[in-house]
Design an enzyme around this catalytic site. Structure first.
Site, PDB file in Angstrom:
ATOM      1  N   HIS A  27       0.941  -1.259  -0.043  1.00  0.00           N
ATOM      2  CA  HIS A  27      -0.074   0.106  -0.018  1.00  0.00           C
ATOM      3  C   HIS A  27       0.753   1.040  -0.157  1.00  0.00           C
ATOM      4  CE1 HIS A  27      -3.697  -2.203   0.344  1.00  0.00           C
ATOM      5  NE2 HIS A  27      -3.405  -2.905   1.440  1.00  0.00           N
ATOM      6  N   ASP A  65      -2.687 -10.247  -2.695  1.00  0.00           N
ATOM      7  CA  ASP A  65      -3.364 -10.162  -1.571  1.00  0.00           C
ATOM      8  C   ASP A  65      -5.050  -9.630  -1.670  1.00  0.00           C
ATOM      9  OD1 ASP A  65      -2.214  -8.719   1.218  1.00  0.00           O
ATOM     10  OD2 ASP A  65      -4.064  -7.715   0.590  1.00  0.00           O
ATOM     11  N   HIS A  84      -6.384  -7.170  -0.441  1.00  0.00           N
ATOM     12  CA  HIS A  84      -6.829  -5.748  -0.578  1.00  0.00           C
ATOM     13  C   HIS A  84      -5.828  -5.288  -1.881  1.00  0.00           C
ATOM     14  CE1 HIS A  84      -6.719  -6.352   3.591  1.00  0.00           C
ATOM     15  NE2 HIS A  84      -7.716  -5.618   3.522  1.00  0.00           N
TER      16      HIS A  84
HETATM   17 ZN   LIG Z   1      -4.235  -7.145   2.401  1.00  0.00          ZN
END
Ligand SMILES: [Zn+2]
Ligand SMILES: [Zn+2]
Lengths: 441, 551
Positions: free
Chosen positions: A113, A152, A154
C-alpha cells in the site's frame, strides 16, 4: 532419508518476533509465530534444496530509488521496514545469482500500500518492499521486464502507483472488490498512466470468491497475459488475507487454493504481504506455498477444518467473475488503442488525486505532470499533506529515453531556480544516473 | 579414581584419573569384538590397581552409532499420526509405516480424535510385518502427548519396546522426531545386551562403581537411564574431545577446538568459552535427528593423511596408508613434513626425509622445499574449512531484529589443539589464522579425560499457554491445567523443579547448575484484546566438567 526439493528454494524467513505496530495491532509479534511452529514441525528447513537466508538490511539509497519520503527517510521508517525490504532483496538476489531457482521472502511488515510519496503509513505499510526490491535488481542486475501478480485480498494500490507509467512492469492485482474493502480502489478502469496504458490490470472479485473463482481468473486471464508479456521475472505479492478465516476480509480462498495458484503461476520470487488469520490460515497457506515453490507435493496441506466444496461460488458469482476477466483481457488486448484515445496529441498530461493514510491519519493531495513518450517519460510531482509538508520532485524513471532524461534534468534546474516555491522540499529522483537529490528550504 | 574410556574408530583410549588429573593412560587398537575393545585396555590400565578404589566408570562408545551405520538395527514398526501437511509416503521405503488418522494442532488442541479400531489394526499390521519394536509418533505431540500415550496403551505392551516421540525432545520437527524414535527403538536391544555384558564384566573385575555413558552434547547419563533413551549415546566421540580440551585449557573467550586424528580433523567452536550446539539436532548416518549434540565438523586432513602429487599438484588426504614415515610408516604425511621442519620434535627425521624424497624428486624440489609446500597446504586446507564453518555458524538464521542487528558473531581468539598428531599442526594453523594455537599438556588423551570428567546433563521444555490454560512439559509427557494468570516466573519454577527431578532420574547430581537456554513470550491477541500469553522455556543442566573430581 531426506526429501529433496525439485526446485532449489531460498527462504528468507524473518518473523520479526520483537516488532509490532502496537501490541494489539494485526501487525504484531505473534503474527508469524504459528507459521514458524508449523514450518518447523513440518521440517521444511531440513528438506534438501530449501535454503534459509537471513535478510539483509536495505539502505536509504535503496528506498530513494522508489520513494519520496517526506520530510526524509529517517522519520518515515524504522529498522524493521529496512529489514523487510532487505529480505525481499535477499530473496531476489539468491535467484538472480543462481544460488536457488526460486525464493520466498516470508517477511513483515508488508509494503504494497506504500505509494511513490511517503508521508506516513498506509494499510500497515511504510515502504513498498517489492518495489524497493525491483528497483534494486534493475539497477544492479539490469533486469528489464518484470510481472508482478498481487494476490493480496486488498488492492495493491501502492505498487500500482509506483509503476503506473512503466510499460516494462506489468502489474496485475487480484483483490476483493473495492466497493466492499479497503483501500476502495482497484477497479477495472484503472489501467495505467499515459505511458503504460494496459500494463496495470485490476481484477476486482466479489466477496465470497473461493478457489474456483481465483483459479479461473488465473488460468483465463493472468497466465495468458503473462505469456504475451514475456517477463524476465515473475513476482508474487503473496498476501494471504483472501483466506476464508481472515478476520478483516470476506473471501473464501483456501490453503490448497493458494498452493495451486502459486504452482500454476510459477513465480521466481514470492513476497509475503497481508494475511491476519494467524492461526487458522497462515500456518497452512505458507506451508502450501513453500511446498509448491519447492516443487513438492502439497496435496495433503489443508486446514484441519477444511471441507472441499464448502465455499463454492454460486453460478451468478462465477458469471460475474467471468465477465470481469473478459473485460480486463479486452483492455490488455486493446491497450495501444486505449492509449491513443487517452493521449491524443498531448505532449504532457496532468493527473490529480487525493490519498488518505489510514494507519497514520494523514491526507495528501497530489498533482503530477507526465511527459508523454514511448519510454516511461518523466514527471513533475507536487504533493502536499495536511501535516504542513510540501514536496516537488522530478521523477526520471530507470528506463527514460535520453531525451526525457535531459528534459527532466532541465525541469529540475528550473524548479531549483524558482525561489518562490512555498516552504517546500525539492527532489530529483534520477533513475538513469541512480542519483537522488533532496533540498530543503 | 575415575576411569574414562573413549572408544573411537581405530583405537580405544583409556585414562585413569586421580584428583582430576590423568594418572595413567593407555591406547589399544580396535578389536573385532566390541566388548574386547573395552575390556582389554581396561585390564591393562587396571593392572596393579585396586578395583574398589574406582568411583565411577565413564564410557564413550560407538556401539549405537555403528549399529546405525551398519544397518544392524532391530525390526521397528512405525505408527504415525501425521495429520495434514507434508506427504510422508517416502518413509515407506525406510521402515514399515502405518499412518493413522487423528490430529493435534500447533497449540496442542485435539482437532481430530483417534480411531481406536484403526490403532489396533495398526498394531496387528506391524506384527504381521515382523516388527518387534515400535515407534509411535504424532505431529505436534510435543504440544500434547495424549494421542501417543493412548496408542501406546492400546498396542505398545505387545511389543518388546516402544518409543513415544514426545519423550525424546521438546523441539518441533516431525520428520526428525520420526527418525529419532525409529533409531531409539532400533538400538534398544543392542544397547540392552551391551549394558548387561559390560555390567557383568565390571562385576567380574570387582569394579562396583556406577557406570555412565557419554552423550553427543558433552554430558553423560547413567548406564541404566540410557535404557530409556539409548539413542542419546550416539556420536559421543567429538563431544569427548571437546570436553577434554576444555578441561585441559581454561578458555572464556570465543575459540576453536581442533581434534586432530590420523585421517581427519574435527572442528568445533566455543562462544565465550561455551561449546556451540547443533541448532536442530545431530545427523547420524544420513538421519537428521532431534538428538542434542555439540557442533563438530570433520575436515579430511589428519596427521597420517597420505600426501601425493596429482597432475603436479599436492594432494593431502583423505586416504591414509598407515602411520607417518617418521614413525615407521612407508608413505609421506603432513606429520613427516613437520618433523623435517623441526616443528614436531618426535619421530625419526631421517625416515621422514626418506618418506618425502620420492615426492620431492618428482616435483624437482629439495626435501626441505617439499616439506614447506606440505606445511603450507595442510594449514590452508584446515584454515579454509575453519573459515567455511565459521561462516556457517555466523549466518545461522535469526528471528528477531535485535539478534539480526546486534546478535553475537563468533570471533575466535585462540585455538586449542588435541589428539595425538596435534603438535605437528599448531604452528602452521596459528600462522595462517593469525591467532595463538595452544597445545595443552595432556593433549593426547583429551578424549578419555573428557569422557571421565563430564557430568550428567539433560534438557527440558515447558510450554505454558494461558489462553488455552494448559502447561506442557514435553519430554515428560505432562499436560496439565494452569490458571489464566500463570506467569513466566511460575513457568521457570515448574521448569527447574521438573528439570532437577529428571536430572536425578538420569543419575545426576541434584545440585548441578541449571540454566534457561531458550525463552519466548508472546501475547495472544484475539479481537483486539490480549486474551492470554504463550510462554516457552527450555532449560538444561549445564554441560561441563564435574566439580567433584573424587579422590
Ligand atoms: Zn491485504
Ligand atoms: Zn522518452
Amino acid at each position: 532419508m531426506v526429501l529433496k526439493a525439485k526446485n532449489r528454494l531460498g527462504l528468507v524467513f524473518f518473523p520479526a518476533f520483537d516488532w509490532a505496530i502496537s501490541s494489539t495491532h494485526p501487525e504484531r509479534e505473534e503474527r508469524l509465530l504459528y507459521t514458524r511452529d508449523q514450518v518447523e514441525e513440518e521440517g521444511l528447513f531440513d528438506i534438501d534444496g530449501i535454503i534459509e537466508y537471513n535478510p539483509k538490511m536495505a539502505s536509504y539509497k535503496d528506498v530513494q530509488r522508489v520513494h519520496l519520503c517526506v520530510p526524509d527517510e529517517k522519520s518515515r521508517m524504522t529498522e524493521s521496514h529496512l529489514i523487510s525490504a532487505g529480505g525481499a532483496i535477499t530473496a531476489a538476489e539468491a535467484v538472480i545469482k543462481g544460488e536457488v531457482d526460486k525464493a520466498f521472502a516470508l517477511v513483515r511488515p508488508p509494503g504494497h500500500h506504500a505509494m511513490r510519496v511517503v508521508h506516513g503509513a498506509r494499510g500497515f505499510c511504510n515502504i513498498n518492499i517489492e518495489a524497493v526490491m525491483i528497483n534494486y535488481i534493475r539497477k544492479h542486475y539490469g533486469i528489464k521486464k518484470i510481472a508482478i501478480v498481487d494476490t493480496d485480498c486488498h488492492h495493491g494500490d501502492g505498487t500500482q502507483d509506483i509503476y503506473w507509467n512503466d510499460p516494462d512492469t506489468l502489474f496485475i492485482s487480484l483483490h476483493q472488490d473495492g466497493r466492499t474493502l479497503y483501500p476502495g480502489s482497484g477497479y477495472t478502469d484503472e489501467i495505467g498512466g499515459p505511458n503504460a496504458v494496459g500494463y496495470t490490470l485490476n481484477i476486482p472479485l466479489p466477496p465470497g470468491t473461493s478457489d474456483e473463482g481465483f483459479l479461473y481468473a488465473l488460468d483465463n486471464l493472468i497466465l495468458p497475459v503473462i505469456e504475451e508479456f514475456q517477463p524476465e521475472l515473475i513476482i508474487n505479492s503473496a498476501g494471504q488475507d483472501n483466506h476464508y478465516t481472515d478476520p478483516i476480509t470476506n473471501m473464501n480462498f483456501s490453503a490448497s487454493g493458494y498452493a495451486t495458484l502459486n504452482d500454476r503461476l510459477d513465480p521466481h520470487i514470492a513476497v509475503l504481504e497481508g494475511g491476519y488469520s494467524i492461526e487458522g490460515a497462515l500456518p497452512y497457506v505458507n506451508t502450501g506455498i513453500i511446498l509448491a515453490m519447492a516443487g513438492l507435493d502439497y496435496s495433503n496441506v489443508k486446514e484441519p477444518d477444511f471441507e472441499p466444496g464448502r465455499f463454492r461460488e454460486t453460478a451468478r458469482v462465477m458469471e460475474h467473475i467471468k465477465d470481469v476477466c473478459e473485460e480486463v483481457y479486452r483492455t490488455w488486448k486493446n491497450r495501444s488503442k486505449y492509449r491513443q484515445k487517452m493521449i491524443k496529441d498531448a505532449k504532457y498530461l496532468k493527473e490529480r488525486r487525493s490519498i488518505y493514510y489510514d494507519t497514520d491519519g494523514i491526507s495528501e493531495s497530489r498533482e503530477e505532470i507526465i511527459k508523454i513518450c514511448d519510454c516511461s517519460g518523466y514527471s513533475i510531482l507536487t504533493s502536499t499533506s495536511d501535516r504542513g509538508y510540501t514536496i516537488r520532485s522530478v521523477i526520471i524513471p530507470w528506463n527514460s529515453c535520453p531525451k526525457c532524461h535531459k528534459e527532466g534534468l532541465e525541469a529540475f534546474e528550473k524548479i531549483r531556480e524558482e525561489k518562490g516555491f512555498p516552504s517546500g522540499i525539492i527532489c530529483l529522483q534520477d533513475g538513469i544516473n541512480d542519483i537522488f537529490i533532496r533540498e530543503t528550504p | 579414581m575415575i576411569i574414562g574410556l573413549d572408544m573411537g574408530g581405530t583405537h580405544t583410549d583409556v585414562a585413569l584419573l586421580e584428583n582430576g588429573e590423568i594418572y595413567k593412560k593407555t591406547k589399544y587398537p580396535r578389536q573385532e569384538d566390541f566388548l574386547e575393545s573395552i575390556l582389554i585396555p581396561l585390564d591393562q590400565i587396571m593392572e596393579g590397581e585396586d578395583p574398589l578404589a574406582i568411583e565411577r566408570v565413564l564410557l564413550s562408545t560407538t556401539l549405537s552409532t555403528n549399529a546405525i551405520v551398519e544397518g544392524k538395527l532391530g525390526k521397528v514398526g512405525m505408527v504415525l499420526e501425521p495429520g495434514p501437511g507434508l506427504n510422508l509416503d517416502y518413509l515407506n521405503s525406510i521402515f514399515p509405516v502405518c499412518f493413522i488418522s487423528g490430529y493435534i494442532d500447533h497449540r496442542g488442541r485435539e482437532k481430530f480424535s483417534l480411531d481406536m479400531d484403526e490403532v489396533r489394526s495398526a498394531g496387528r499390521h506391524m506384527k504381521e510385518k515382523g516388527a518387534q519394536y515400535l515407534g509411535i509418533v504424532g505431529k505436534f505431540s510435543t504440544r500434547n502427548p495424549l494421542h501417543e500415550k493412548k496408542i501406546y496403551e492400546t498396542i505398545g505392551p505387545s511389543f518388546s519396546y516402544s518409543t513415544l516421540g514426545h519423550t525424546l525432545s521438546g523441539n518441533l520437527n516431525y520428520p526428525r522426531r520420526i527418525y529419532t524414535s525409529y533409531l531409539n527403538s532400533g538400538v534398544w536391544e543392542i544397547y540392552k545386551q551391551f549394558l548387561k555384558a559390560i555390567k557383568y564384566s565390571l562385576g567380574e573385575r570387582k569394579i562396583k562403581a556406577p557406570l555412565y555413558i557419554l552423550k553427543a552434547d558433552g554430558g553423560t547419563l547413567a548406564g541404566d537411564a540410557a535404557l530409556l533413551r539409548p539413542v542419546e549415546t550416539v556420536l559421543s566421540g567429538p563431544a569427548a574431545s571437546i570436553m577434554g580440551a576444555m578441561a585441559l585449557e581454561d578458555i572464556e573467550e570465543d575459540g576453536i577446538i581442533l581434534d586432530i586424528g590420523g585421517t581427519t580433523t574435527d572442528i568445533a567452536f566455543l562462544a565465550d568459552g561455551v561449546p556451540l550446539f547443533e541448532p536442530r539436532g545431530i545427523e547420524v548416518s544420513g538421519f537428521k535427528t532431534l538428538i542434542r549434540g555439540l557442533y563438530s565438523r570433520p575436515c579430511g586432513v589428519g596427521g597420517d593423511s597420505l600426501v601425493e602429487l596429482k597432475d603436479g599438484q599436492l594432494k593431502i588426504g583423505p586416504e591414509r596408508l598407515g602411520p607417518a614415515a617418521a614413525f615407521g610408516g612407508s608413505s609421506p604425511t603432513p606429520t613427516d613434513a613437520m618433523v623435517i621442519k623441526g616443528i614436531y620434535k618426535e619421530g625419526s627425521r631421517s625416515k621422514a626425509i626418506e618418506g618425502l624424497k620420492p615426492l620431492a624428486d618428482k616435483k624437482g624440489v629439495s626435501v626441505e622445499e617439499m616439506a614447506d609446500m606440505i606445511y603450507e597446504k595442510t594449514a590452508d586446507i584446515i584454515v579454509e574449512n575453519i573459515n567455511r564453518y565459521l561462516g556457517e555458524v555466523n549466518s545461522r538464521p535469526v528471528y528477531t531484529i535485535h539478534e539480526l542487528l546486534h546478535g553475537k558473531k563468533l570471533a575466535p581468539q585462540k585455538v586449542i589443539l588435541v589428539g595425538a598428531p596435534a603438535p605437528a599442526f599448531a604452528e602452521p594453523v596459528s600462522k595462517k589464522l593469525g591467532i595463538p594455537c595452544i597445545l595443552p599438556e595432556g593433549f593426547e588423551a583429551a578424549n578419555a579425560l573428557g569422557a571421565a570428567l563430564s557430568r550428567v546433563t539433560t534438557e527440558l521444555t515447558v510450554v505454558a499457554d494461558t489462553q488455552e490454560r494448559t502447561l506442557v512439559v514435553g519430554e515428560e509427557g505432562i499436560r496439565e491445567k494452569i490458571p489464566s494468570n500463570f506467569s513466566k516466573k511460575d513457568a521457570e519454577k515448574v521448569l527447574f523443579s521438573y528439570l532437577r527431578e529428571r536430572c536425578i532420574k538420569m543419575g545426576g547430581d541434584p545440585s548441578s547448575p541449571m540454566e534457561i537456554i531458550e525463552e519466548e513470550e508472546f501475547n495472544v491477541v484475539r479481537g483486539f484484546y490480549t486474551s492470554g500469553k504463550i510462554i516457552r522455556l527450555k532449560g538444561q543442566i549445564k554441560p561441563g566438567i564435574r566439580g567433584d573430581y573424587g579422590a
